[in-house]
Design a protein around this motif. Structure first.
Motif, mmCIF file in Angstrom:
data_model
loop_
_atom_site.group_PDB
_atom_site.id
_atom_site.type_symbol
_atom_site.label_atom_id
_atom_site.label_comp_id
_atom_site.label_asym_id
_atom_site.label_seq_id
_atom_site.Cartn_x
_atom_site.Cartn_y
_atom_site.Cartn_z
ATOM 1 N N PRO A 102 0.812 -1.239 0.000
ATOM 2 C CA PRO A 102 0.000 0.000 0.000
ATOM 3 C C PRO A 102 0.833 1.270 0.000
ATOM 4 C CG PRO A 102 -0.166 -1.134 2.119
ATOM 5 C CD PRO A 102 0.586 -2.045 1.208
ATOM 6 N N THR A 106 1.027 3.836 -7.241
ATOM 7 C CA THR A 106 -0.239 3.202 -7.644
ATOM 8 C C THR A 106 -0.103 2.491 -8.993
ATOM 9 O OG1 THR A 106 -1.362 4.991 -6.523
ATOM 10 C CG2 THR A 106 -2.710 3.639 -7.972
ATOM 11 N N SER A 150 0.888 -0.303 -5.234
ATOM 12 C CA SER A 150 -0.340 -0.224 -4.449
ATOM 13 C C SER A 150 -1.500 -0.263 -5.443
ATOM 14 C CB SER A 150 -0.365 1.101 -3.700
ATOM 15 O OG SER A 150 -1.657 1.359 -3.204
ATOM 16 N N GLY A 152 -4.367 1.172 -4.466
ATOM 17 C CA GLY A 152 -5.195 2.309 -4.060
ATOM 18 C C GLY A 152 -4.859 2.731 -2.648
ATOM 19 N N ASP A 153 -5.375 3.880 -2.278
ATOM 20 C CA ASP A 153 -5.025 4.460 -0.984
ATOM 21 C C ASP A 153 -5.896 3.918 0.134
ATOM 22 O OD1 ASP A 153 -3.230 5.883 -2.439
ATOM 23 O OD2 ASP A 153 -4.248 7.805 -2.280
ATOM 24 N N TYR A 154 -5.738 2.667 0.435
ATOM 25 C CA TYR A 154 -6.426 2.008 1.537
ATOM 26 C C TYR A 154 -5.603 0.774 1.867
ATOM 27 C CZ TYR A 154 -8.004 0.211 -2.909
ATOM 28 O OH TYR A 154 -8.024 -0.229 -4.212
ATOM 29 N N VAL A 155 -5.842 0.191 3.036
ATOM 30 C CA VAL A 155 -5.041 -0.976 3.440
ATOM 31 C C VAL A 155 -5.916 -2.225 3.482
ATOM 32 C CG1 VAL A 155 -3.592 -1.967 5.253
ATOM 33 C CG2 VAL A 155 -3.427 0.468 4.726
ATOM 34 N N LEU A 156 -5.497 -3.229 2.742
ATOM 35 C CA LEU A 156 -6.176 -4.529 2.721
ATOM 36 C C LEU A 156 -5.488 -5.447 3.735
ATOM 37 C CD1 LEU A 156 -6.083 -4.812 -1.156
ATOM 38 C CD2 LEU A 156 -8.130 -4.324 0.198
#
Ligand code: SAM
Length: 278
Positions: A102, A106, A150, A152-156
């Motif tokens: 992340p 991107t 990454s 996208g700007d979120y954490v999986l």
């Protein structure tokens, strides 16, 4: 193309047998190897993680387990130390190693296009707090093309979903994957301009009182093309002004320029600039 994917949850990738990707495998366009990282562990608990050096929450994936796995997939002997990396540079490095992360740049359509030309992709799915930070550098030092992306700007929770996204975006660009090649040439983010695509409509022409734009029923191809082009410029201007800013002014026609000016762009010089600034 050969694609190896390493994960502690290999069953996640059963999805690759579905739909167009399943057909691409049947046609021999792409071949997958799905591997369980725990197969490269040697302890009774099959542990792939350890506590972070320097303290902090969570666990970090051990470099040694990952390296044994990746060395095997690359068919190489382990280096005694990173100092030997220079001597190793130049070994067959047709493989591209991809680590989802992340905190990396991107992943874009351009990256998918580049990866679609590779012969061999190896994806390593992180879990927990991620993989040891030395891992990408270790393979890059040996001359491998190593990429961290990454989605996208979120954490999986883990890299599996991110790898599924990258594999799907990449493989659909392989020659022969799509029945109709035009359908991948006329999409958002594609081509030299990378504009967002115009909206699409199908029959019936009127549905629940809503009609498709009249011009699309006219059969007049030049007008339809112009309508779609205008809509692409409008949508991109509203939603992704960064893409408009990257357009090459010399490739815009008179009608493009007129519309962009109406939309608040100064269209001269190398690239359009917003009148109000951003
Ligand atoms: N500690 C990391 C951080 O704050 O940047 C997050 C680790 S995340 C819980 C575990 C793994 O999921 C990562 O190593 C990566 O492989 C994957 N991952 C999570 N979010 C992702 C994203 N947005 N893009 C790509 N991979 C992601």
């Amino acid at each position: 193309m050969r694609i190896d994917i390493v994960s502690v949850f290999p069953e996640y990738f059963n999805v690759l047998d579905l739909s167009l990707l399943g057909k691409a495998q049947d046609k021999g366009l792409v071949e997958f190897g799905i591997h369980n990282l725990r197969d490269w562990t040697h302890d009774v608990h099959h542990s792939v993680d350890d506590t972070p050096v320097g303290g902090g929450a969570g666990m970090v994936m051990k470099p040694e387990v990952w390296a044994q796995c990746l060395d095997d997939l690359l068919g190489i002997e382990p280096l005694e130390s990173i100092e030997q990396a220079d001597a190793a540079t130049g070994r067959d490095s047709s493989a591209v190693l991809v680590f989802p992360n992340p905190s990396a740049p991107t992943f874009t359509q351009k990256d998918a296009t580049e990866l679609s030309h590779a012969k061999h992709l190896i994806f390593g799915c992180g879990r927990y707090e991620g993989y040891d930070g030395r891992l990408p550098a270790y393979y890059a030092a040996q001359g491998y093309d190593v990429r961290e992306y990454s989605i996208g700007d979120y954490v999986l929770n883990g890299g599996e979903v991110a790898v599924s996204v990258m594999v799907e975006a990449t493989t659909r660009l392989i020659d022969g994957f799509m029945g109709n090649h035009a359908s991948i040439e006329e999409e958002s983010y594609t081509g030299s301009e990378g504009l967002l695509e115009h909206r699409q409509y199908t029959k019936p022409a009127t549905w629940r009182g809503m009609s498709v734009p009249e011009v699309l029923l006219s059969g007049h191809h030049a007008n339809i093309d112009r309508f779609r082009r205008d809509e692409e410029l409008r949508r991109t201007s509203a939603l992704r002004p960064d893409i408009i800013e990257a357009l090459d002014c010399s490739r815009l026609d008179k009608k493009d320029r007129k519309l962009l000016t109406e939309l608040g762009w100064i269209v001269n010089g190398d690239h359009p600039r917003s009148k109000i600034g951003r």
